[in-house]
Design a protein around this motif. Structure first.
Motif, PDB file in Angstrom:
ATOM      1  N   ASN B  81       0.610  -1.059  -0.403  1.00 45.82           N
ATOM      2  CA  ASN B  81      -0.434   0.177   0.182  1.00 45.82           C
ATOM      3  C   ASN B  81       1.015   1.179   0.063  1.00 45.82           C
ATOM      4  OD1 ASN B  81      -2.750  -1.221  -0.137  1.00 45.82           O
ATOM      5  ND2 ASN B  81      -2.525  -2.185   1.144  1.00 45.82           N
ATOM      6  N   LEU B  83       4.205   2.407  -1.125  1.00 45.89           N
ATOM      7  CA  LEU B  83       5.041   1.814  -2.187  1.00 45.89           C
ATOM      8  C   LEU B  83       3.879   2.945  -3.381  1.00 45.89           C
ATOM      9  CD1 LEU B  83       6.955  -1.330  -1.811  1.00 45.89           C
ATOM     10  CD2 LEU B  83       7.405   1.421  -1.210  1.00 45.89           C
ATOM     11  N   PRO B  84       2.990   1.601  -4.081  1.00 48.88           N
ATOM     12  CA  PRO B  84       2.571   2.885  -5.099  1.00 48.88           C
ATOM     13  C   PRO B  84       1.572   4.191  -4.161  1.00 48.88           C
ATOM     14  CG  PRO B  84       1.337  -0.151  -4.629  1.00 48.88           C
ATOM     15  CD  PRO B  84       2.108   0.651  -3.290  1.00 48.88           C
ATOM     16  N   MET B  86       2.907   6.248  -2.425  1.00 48.04           N
ATOM     17  CA  MET B  86       4.038   7.158  -2.947  1.00 48.04           C
ATOM     18  C   MET B  86       4.137   7.650  -3.830  1.00 48.04           C
ATOM     19  SD  MET B  86       6.771   6.824   0.338  1.00 48.04           S
ATOM     20  CE  MET B  86       7.268   4.652  -0.217  1.00 48.04           C
ATOM     21  N   THR B  87       4.221   6.361  -5.374  1.00 48.84           N
ATOM     22  CA  THR B  87       4.506   6.316  -6.717  1.00 48.84           C
ATOM     23  C   THR B  87       3.273   7.449  -7.504  1.00 48.84           C
ATOM     24  OG1 THR B  87       5.924   4.098  -6.414  1.00 48.84           O
ATOM     25  CG2 THR B  87       5.168   4.916  -8.239  1.00 48.84           C
ATOM     26  N   ILE B  88       2.041   6.819  -7.313  1.00 53.00           N
ATOM     27  CA  ILE B  88       1.123   7.638  -7.768  1.00 53.00           C
ATOM     28  C   ILE B  88       1.388   9.089  -7.270  1.00 53.00           C
ATOM     29  CG2 ILE B  88      -0.802   7.325  -6.070  1.00 53.00           C
ATOM     30  CD1 ILE B  88      -0.593   6.756 -10.121  1.00 53.00           C
ATOM     31  N   LEU B  91       3.317  11.434  -9.259  1.00 50.40           N
ATOM     32  CA  LEU B  91       2.352  12.152 -10.244  1.00 50.40           C
ATOM     33  C   LEU B  91       1.505  12.518 -10.395  1.00 50.40           C
ATOM     34  CD1 LEU B  91       2.524   8.318 -12.435  1.00 50.40           C
ATOM     35  CD2 LEU B  91       4.007  10.524 -12.442  1.00 50.40           C
ATOM     36  N   PHE B 132      -7.134   1.316   6.691  1.00 46.06           N
ATOM     37  CA  PHE B 132      -6.823   0.215   5.613  1.00 46.06           C
ATOM     38  C   PHE B 132      -8.058   1.269   4.155  1.00 46.06           C
ATOM     39  CE2 PHE B 132      -7.727  -2.564   2.438  1.00 46.06           C
ATOM     40  CZ  PHE B 132      -6.711  -2.785   1.592  1.00 46.06           C
ATOM     41  N   GLY B 136      -5.765   2.803   0.883  1.00 46.30           N
ATOM     42  CA  GLY B 136      -6.344   3.184  -0.226  1.00 46.30           C
ATOM     43  C   GLY B 136      -6.886   3.343  -0.859  1.00 46.30           C
ATOM     44  N   THR B 139      -5.102   5.978  -2.442  1.00 41.26           N
ATOM     45  CA  THR B 139      -4.494   6.075  -3.568  1.00 41.26           C
ATOM     46  C   THR B 139      -5.125   5.838  -4.747  1.00 41.26           C
ATOM     47  OG1 THR B 139      -3.120   4.353  -2.009  1.00 41.26           O
ATOM     48  CG2 THR B 139      -2.845   4.504  -4.338  1.00 41.26           C
ATOM     49  N   ALA B 140      -6.473   5.095  -4.802  1.00 45.81           N
ATOM     50  CA  ALA B 140      -7.746   4.710  -5.870  1.00 45.81           C
ATOM     51  C   ALA B 140      -8.096   6.861  -6.487  1.00 45.81           C
ATOM     52  CB  ALA B 140      -8.604   4.749  -5.367  1.00 45.81           C
ATOM     53  N   SER B 143      -4.900   7.697  -7.848  1.00 42.02           N
ATOM     54  CA  SER B 143      -4.730   6.849  -9.462  1.00 42.02           C
ATOM     55  C   SER B 143      -5.859   7.823 -10.361  1.00 42.02           C
ATOM     56  CB  SER B 143      -5.507   5.690  -9.652  1.00 42.02           C
ATOM     57  OG  SER B 143      -4.060   5.091  -8.163  1.00 42.02           O
ATOM     58  N   VAL B 146      -4.082  10.695 -12.330  1.00 38.66           N
ATOM     59  CA  VAL B 146      -3.106  10.951 -13.126  1.00 38.66           C
ATOM     60  C   VAL B 146      -3.392  10.455 -14.380  1.00 38.66           C
ATOM     61  CG1 VAL B 146      -1.693   9.320 -12.955  1.00 38.66           C
ATOM     62  CG2 VAL B 146      -2.030  10.944 -10.605  1.00 38.66           C
ATOM     63  N   ILE B 147      -4.791   9.194 -13.659  1.00 35.27           N
ATOM     64  CA  ILE B 147      -5.480   8.517 -15.170  1.00 35.27           C
ATOM     65  C   ILE B 147      -5.636   9.832 -15.973  1.00 35.27           C
ATOM     66  CG2 ILE B 147      -6.710   6.804 -16.276  1.00 35.27           C
ATOM     67  CD1 ILE B 147      -6.208   5.397 -14.168  1.00 35.27           C
TER      68      ILE B 147
END
Lengths: 151, 151, 151
Positions: B81, B83-84, B86-88, B91, B132, B136, B139-140, B143, B146-147
């Motif tokens: 959870n 790592l994704p 921080m990556t997203i 962006l 949690f 999540g 992150t969603a 994402s 970004v998309i």
């Protein structure tokens, strides 16, 4: 190359060392998967039924082969340590640290992780423990620097 | 600091909050490894033979100690959870979101992951589940943003 | 949008494709957690005692349910492969590769990882193996390009 990219990244020695070390680290992580596969093939230890049918003379899934599990533990250790190291490393570069120190910190982190894998696969203690400490120490140092800079 | 870095990252409030939260999150993930080691030492539960010989009074490798496994599950949950996230998150910053909203979204994501670890280690439900969900959800959301921005 | 961000990231086709593919990949990884939870609920297989008490009719923790473990193996495979892929992908963009090649390399990497999950969950071999190879091949190629560029 665009002038902006040039100035931001290509002319920046610390960034160049970071990028090179990250390329090497990702390449190193990448080797773990085929290594697992080779050992699974050699020892007939597959975790999925469809793999047993395709690749193995054994007739059912098997877990707990020691040489496979050792590679998997080393691989998991990479995920736990290399990925945070590379993530914080990028932000550390953006704090524009003193170059002569920073390039060596970054190199030490990457070298420690390569040594860690070799030591893990060969069961070399305390080298594995020491290389783990260096990798973790570099990550902790970078995290501290990033928090202090951006707070 | 170079003028370009200054303008791109240092003057950018959203980026600063992202970098700070990432530093804290990486630091938090980092604590899981020594915590595992301490519990392994305390309970004499080592997964490698060379560790048993060096560090333990026990005479063979052992798996499945509940307190060690709990930390390991929390640690794995971090990998899945944080790592994704921080990556997203990086962006997401580059989509230049509305700052007053974005800084709070980023803070909520990092806070949720810190709370998640505390709740997991103490077995606190439903706090673990709620934190949690927030992690999540952030992150969603990122994402999706970004998309939509880069599509 | 600031002029610098515009020029560096928004006008850069390769970066846009990278960001879009990373958004999709993070979104895909994110689905694995609720999928695990749904199967845990359905099969009454929980790894923590507090979860058994809250969510299950069973009276104790359980491990090794095959459908849960399959999702968890696919999820772990994502961590091992998608996270390094996204990390090195960003550095690959900064090497300013030839755009018409680079966008297809990046798309192939992301597509391979989406297909890998579908193939894993359905037990489709050799599709799972082939998609794994493509994902790993893209990561290896990018690592090589990054190392050559920044060395």
């Amino acid at each position: 190359m665009s002038k902006l990219f040039q100035e931001l990244f290509n002319d920046n020695e610390v960034f160049r060392v970071y990028a090179l070390c990250t390329g090497i680290t990702v390449g190193k992580i990448l080797i773990m998967s085929p290594l697992t596969s080779i050992l699974r093939l050699k020892n007939g230890t597959f975790a999925n039924e469809e793999d047993v049918k395709k690749f193995s003379k054994a007739d059912k899934v098997k877990f707990g082969d020691e040489s496979v599990e050792r590679v998997r533990r080393a691989h998991r250790n990479d995920l736990e340590n290399c990925l945070p190291l590379m993530t914080i490393g990028f932000l550390y570069v953006l704090t524009e640290p003193e170059p002569s120190l920073a390039v060596n910190v970054i190199r030490a982190g990457a070298a420690a992780r390569v040594i860690h894998t070799i030591a893990y696969l060969n069961g070399w203690q305390p080298l594995r423990f020491l290389s783990f400490l260096v990798g973790g120490g570099v990550t902790a140092y970078m995290s501290f620097k990033v928090i202090m800079f951006f707070k």
